[in-house]
Design an enzyme around this catalytic site. Structure first.
Site, PDB file in Angstrom:
ATOM      1  N   GLY A  16      -7.411   2.930  -7.162  1.00  0.00           N
ATOM      2  CA  GLY A  16      -6.987   2.067  -6.040  1.00  0.00           C
ATOM      3  C   GLY A  16      -8.195   2.221  -5.059  1.00  0.00           C
ATOM      4  O   GLY A  16      -8.397   3.323  -4.356  1.00  0.00           O
ATOM      5  N   ARG A  89       4.548  -1.592   2.321  1.00  0.00           N
ATOM      6  CA  ARG A  89       5.600  -2.637   2.517  1.00  0.00           C
ATOM      7  C   ARG A  89       5.283  -3.840   3.206  1.00  0.00           C
ATOM      8  O   ARG A  89       4.668  -3.691   4.340  1.00  0.00           O
ATOM      9  CB  ARG A  89       6.735  -1.574   3.081  1.00  0.00           C
ATOM     10  CG  ARG A  89       8.202  -2.344   3.172  1.00  0.00           C
ATOM     11  CD  ARG A  89       9.062  -1.089   3.485  1.00  0.00           C
ATOM     12  NE  ARG A  89      10.437  -1.693   3.835  1.00  0.00           N
ATOM     13  CZ  ARG A  89      11.320  -1.140   4.593  1.00  0.00           C
ATOM     14  NH1 ARG A  89      11.016   0.261   5.065  1.00  0.00           N
ATOM     15  NH2 ARG A  89      12.365  -1.756   4.926  1.00  0.00           N
ATOM     16  N   ARG A  95      13.163  -1.109   0.611  1.00  0.00           N
ATOM     17  CA  ARG A  95      12.381   0.000   0.063  1.00  0.00           C
ATOM     18  C   ARG A  95      12.543   0.061  -1.415  1.00  0.00           C
ATOM     19  O   ARG A  95      11.405   0.501  -2.004  1.00  0.00           O
ATOM     20  CB  ARG A  95      13.046   1.107   0.759  1.00  0.00           C
ATOM     21  CG  ARG A  95      12.487   1.719   1.901  1.00  0.00           C
ATOM     22  CD  ARG A  95      13.176   3.100   2.417  1.00  0.00           C
ATOM     23  NE  ARG A  95      12.807   2.867   3.855  1.00  0.00           N
ATOM     24  CZ  ARG A  95      11.976   3.402   4.372  1.00  0.00           C
ATOM     25  NH1 ARG A  95      10.914   3.785   3.716  1.00  0.00           N
ATOM     26  NH2 ARG A  95      11.760   3.288   5.830  1.00  0.00           N
ATOM     27  N   VAL A 125      -1.088   9.645  -3.840  1.00  0.00           N
ATOM     28  CA  VAL A 125      -1.171   9.447  -2.638  1.00  0.00           C
ATOM     29  C   VAL A 125      -0.277   8.293  -2.225  1.00  0.00           C
ATOM     30  O   VAL A 125       0.371   8.032  -1.201  1.00  0.00           O
ATOM     31  CB  VAL A 125      -2.544   9.054  -2.175  1.00  0.00           C
ATOM     32  CG1 VAL A 125      -2.770   8.646  -0.858  1.00  0.00           C
ATOM     33  CG2 VAL A 125      -3.363  10.375  -2.352  1.00  0.00           C
ATOM     34  N   ARG A 158      -1.415  15.058  11.993  1.00  0.00           N
ATOM     35  CA  ARG A 158      -0.913  14.280  13.179  1.00  0.00           C
ATOM     36  C   ARG A 158      -0.280  15.308  13.967  1.00  0.00           C
ATOM     37  O   ARG A 158      -0.548  15.112  15.513  1.00  0.00           O
ATOM     38  CB  ARG A 158       0.064  13.388  12.727  1.00  0.00           C
ATOM     39  CG  ARG A 158      -0.688  12.381  11.915  1.00  0.00           C
ATOM     40  CD  ARG A 158       0.255  11.250  11.371  1.00  0.00           C
ATOM     41  NE  ARG A 158      -0.523   9.970  10.801  1.00  0.00           N
ATOM     42  CZ  ARG A 158      -0.026   9.281   9.800  1.00  0.00           C
ATOM     43  NH1 ARG A 158       0.889   9.448   9.068  1.00  0.00           N
ATOM     44  NH2 ARG A 158      -1.006   8.438   9.365  1.00  0.00           N
ATOM     45  N   HIS A 182       7.337  12.994   2.861  1.00  0.00           N
ATOM     46  CA  HIS A 182       6.851  12.281   3.700  1.00  0.00           C
ATOM     47  C   HIS A 182       7.548  11.002   4.290  1.00  0.00           C
ATOM     48  O   HIS A 182       7.842  10.078   3.687  1.00  0.00           O
ATOM     49  CB  HIS A 182       5.593  11.810   3.106  1.00  0.00           C
ATOM     50  CG  HIS A 182       4.509  10.987   3.668  1.00  0.00           C
ATOM     51  ND1 HIS A 182       4.069  11.553   4.613  1.00  0.00           N
ATOM     52  CD2 HIS A 182       3.879   9.689   3.422  1.00  0.00           C
ATOM     53  CE1 HIS A 182       3.148  10.642   5.332  1.00  0.00           C
ATOM     54  NE2 HIS A 182       3.050   9.754   4.672  1.00  0.00           N
TER      55      HIS A 182
HETATM   56  O1  TXD Z   1       0.093  10.306   3.454  1.00  0.00           O
HETATM   57  C1  TXD Z   1       0.168   9.503   2.411  1.00  0.00           C
HETATM   58  N1  TXD Z   1       0.560   9.755   1.109  1.00  0.00           N
HETATM   59  C2  TXD Z   1      -0.190   8.123   2.620  1.00  0.00           C
HETATM   60  C3  TXD Z   1       0.059   7.331   1.666  1.00  0.00           C
HETATM   61  C4  TXD Z   1      -1.252   7.740   3.795  1.00  0.00           C
HETATM   62  C5  TXD Z   1      -1.450   6.581   3.946  1.00  0.00           C
HETATM   63  C6  TXD Z   1      -1.275   5.723   2.866  1.00  0.00           C
HETATM   64  N2  TXD Z   1      -0.196   5.974   2.089  1.00  0.00           N
HETATM   65  C7  TXD Z   1      -0.067   5.079   0.884  1.00  0.00           C
HETATM   66  O2  TXD Z   1      -1.291   4.914  -0.147  1.00  0.00           O
HETATM   67  C8  TXD Z   1       0.203   3.600   1.078  1.00  0.00           C
HETATM   68  O3  TXD Z   1       1.696   3.220   1.510  1.00  0.00           O
HETATM   69  C9  TXD Z   1       0.078   2.816  -0.143  1.00  0.00           C
HETATM   70  O4  TXD Z   1       1.022   2.981  -0.910  1.00  0.00           O
HETATM   71  C10 TXD Z   1      -1.345   3.839  -0.676  1.00  0.00           C
HETATM   72  C11 TXD Z   1      -2.524   2.943  -0.494  1.00  0.00           C
HETATM   73  O5  TXD Z   1      -2.924   2.562   0.714  1.00  0.00           O
HETATM   74  P1  TXD Z   1      -3.969   1.651   1.277  1.00  0.00           P
HETATM   75  O6  TXD Z   1      -4.097   1.332   2.765  1.00  0.00           O
HETATM   76  O7  TXD Z   1      -5.198   1.951   0.528  1.00  0.00           O
HETATM   77  O8  TXD Z   1      -3.581   0.444   0.513  1.00  0.00           O
HETATM   78  P2  TXD Z   1      -4.520  -0.826   0.054  1.00  0.00           P
HETATM   79  O9  TXD Z   1      -5.765  -1.070   1.034  1.00  0.00           O
HETATM   80  O10 TXD Z   1      -3.642  -2.202   0.037  1.00  0.00           O
HETATM   81  O11 TXD Z   1      -5.041  -0.478  -1.436  1.00  0.00           O
HETATM   82  C12 TXD Z   1      -4.304  -0.287  -2.571  1.00  0.00           C
HETATM   83  C13 TXD Z   1      -5.072  -0.674  -3.659  1.00  0.00           C
HETATM   84  C14 TXD Z   1      -5.735  -2.273  -3.667  1.00  0.00           C
HETATM   85  O12 TXD Z   1      -7.148  -2.345  -3.619  1.00  0.00           O
HETATM   86  C15 TXD Z   1      -4.916  -2.915  -4.850  1.00  0.00           C
HETATM   87  O13 TXD Z   1      -5.903  -3.662  -5.542  1.00  0.00           O
HETATM   88  C16 TXD Z   1      -4.840  -1.474  -5.898  1.00  0.00           C
HETATM   89  O14 TXD Z   1      -4.572  -0.573  -4.827  1.00  0.00           O
HETATM   90  N3  TXD Z   1      -4.084  -1.681  -6.939  1.00  0.00           N
HETATM   91  C17 TXD Z   1      -4.317  -1.207  -8.075  1.00  0.00           C
HETATM   92  N4  TXD Z   1      -5.324  -0.386  -8.497  1.00  0.00           N
HETATM   93  C18 TXD Z   1      -5.498   0.016 -10.121  1.00  0.00           C
HETATM   94  N5  TXD Z   1      -4.429  -0.386 -10.616  1.00  0.00           N
HETATM   95  C19 TXD Z   1      -3.411  -0.828 -10.180  1.00  0.00           C
HETATM   96  N6  TXD Z   1      -2.452  -1.201 -11.124  1.00  0.00           N
HETATM   97  C20 TXD Z   1      -3.315  -1.509  -8.976  1.00  0.00           C
HETATM   98  N7  TXD Z   1      -2.321  -2.151  -8.280  1.00  0.00           N
HETATM   99  C21 TXD Z   1      -2.769  -2.247  -7.105  1.00  0.00           C
END
Ligand code: TXD
Length: 320
Positions: A16, A89, A95, A125, A158, A182
């Site tokens: 990701g 989301r 959800r 994550v 935070r 979380h």
């Molecule tokens: O504290 C925590 N755990 C968190 C979690 C803090 C911040 C963000 N949190 C969660 O991380 C957020 O709710 C999301 O579920 C993830 C990723 O957050 P981000 O802000 O990086 O989201 P993006 O910018 O949309 O990036 C997700 C990427 C994007 O480039 C997609 O193309 C890719 O995931 N993606 C994939 N990569 C590989 N394989 C598959 N199948 C795939 N599907 C989507």
């Protein structure tokens, strides 16, 4: 140097390459911790980000290699795999929709990654974090020492920030502790949050502490609301990097980590955030703090909500 005289450079795969993943890659190489493979499903995107990061190396003064890929074969032999793939989301989405969508992505990512990096330590994550960590553990069959989730480090950072802002203190003088899942049911622990060893319960009145606790619980939502399009990624990436560093440098740091509980805190077969020691072999131990009845009840309520979502995800998976 011949390849046999070159030292082994640790390798971290980040699945990701979105906001959190790409910022994490930057932190890891600029701290000179490891080479990084950025993997995403979007063609060209991780390759472009990797090249951009490579072009900054001469300025940032490091020689770490960053590779972008759409192919798990390029991640083979990683020491750590971080899974940030998934979706946040969107308006109109329940959800449950997010749970199912991200569960499929995370389970597939974990299975494909482990086929190429069977000896890696895995950090999940993607949200909903505790459920995703549970499902990824199940999908890989890894022991709880080798697969875990990041959330508590961020939630504690935070809380630390809001305490520092309130007291006009230096954030690094403050140690804050947030346990539980979380989300809205996370469990900030004021008694175990200190300014250079002094519990904040001796420095702030109850109403102020409650206000800071509430702001911590809404920390993610506060940023989503301000940004309107996307969620936090700088502090999340820093928080993951703390865990990556503790593993690679075998620091055995005591950090709140989403881990699979097997009886600790009277909780079993569920993932939630508790203090763990983290080193080169993964989670070395789980620390059982002595908690008040109120604190333990809050931790149990938090874990019960995770358990309910796990059941829901498993039911939906069984129907697919
Ligand atoms: O504290 C925590 N755990 C968190 C979690 C803090 C911040 C963000 N949190 C969660 O991380 C957020 O709710 C999301 O579920 C993830 C990723 O957050 P981000 O802000 O990086 O989201 P993006 O910018 O949309 O990036 C997700 C990427 C994007 O480039 C997609 O193309 C890719 O995931 N993606 C994939 N990569 C590989 N394989 C598959 N199948 C795939 N599907 C989507």
């Amino acid at each position: 140097l011949s390849s046999s005289t070159r030292c082994h450079s640790p390798r971290v795969t980040v699945v990701g390459a979105g906001k959190v993943g790409s910022t994490l890659a930057q932190r890891i190489v600029e701290k000179n911790l490891a080479d990084v493979v950025l993997l995403d499903i979007v063609n060209g995107m991780p390759q472009g980000l990797a090249l951009d990061l490579m072009e900054a190396r001469g300025i940032e003064l490091h020689n770490r290699k960053i590779t972008g890929s759409n192919n798990y074969a390029d991640t083979s032999g990683s020491d750590i795999v971080v899974i940030t793939a998934g979706f946040p989301r969107k308006p109109g989405m329940s959800r449950d929709d997010l749970l199912l969508m991200n569960a499929k992505i995370v389970v597939e990512a974990a299975k494909r990654a482990i086929a190429h990096s069977p000896n890696a330590i895995y950090i999940v994550v993607t949200n909903p974090l505790d459920v995703m960590t549970y499902l990824a553990k199940e999908a890989t069959g890894l022991g709880r020492d080798l697969i875990m989730g990041m959330a508590g480090v961020l939630d504690s950072a935070r809380f630390q920030t809001f305490i520092a802002m309130e007291l006009e203190a230096c954030p690094s003088d403050i140690n804050a502790m947030v346990l539980g899942s979380h989300g809205n049911l996370m469990v900030p622990l004021p008694r175990y949050s200190t300014v250079n060893g002094i519990p904040i319960t001796e420095l702030l009145d109850a109403a102020t502490i409650e206000r800071l606790v509430e702001r911590t619980r809404n920390g993610g939502a506060e940023i989503v609301e301000l940004m309107q399009n996307g969620s936090a990624f700088y502090a999340p990436a820093s928080s993951i990097c703390v865990m990556v560093e503790s593993i690679l440098l075998n620091q055995s740091r005591l950090l709140p980590i989403a881990t699979y509980l097997q009886g600790e805190y009277d909780l079993k077969d569920v993932v939630t955030g508790v203090p763990c020691r983290l080193g080169s072999s993964g989670i070395e131990s789980v620390l059982e703090l002595s908690l008040t009845d109120e604190e333990i009840a809050a931790l149990h309520a938090s874990a019960a909500a995770v358990r309910q979502s796990i059941n829901q995800a498993q039911q939906i998976f069984a129907l697919c």
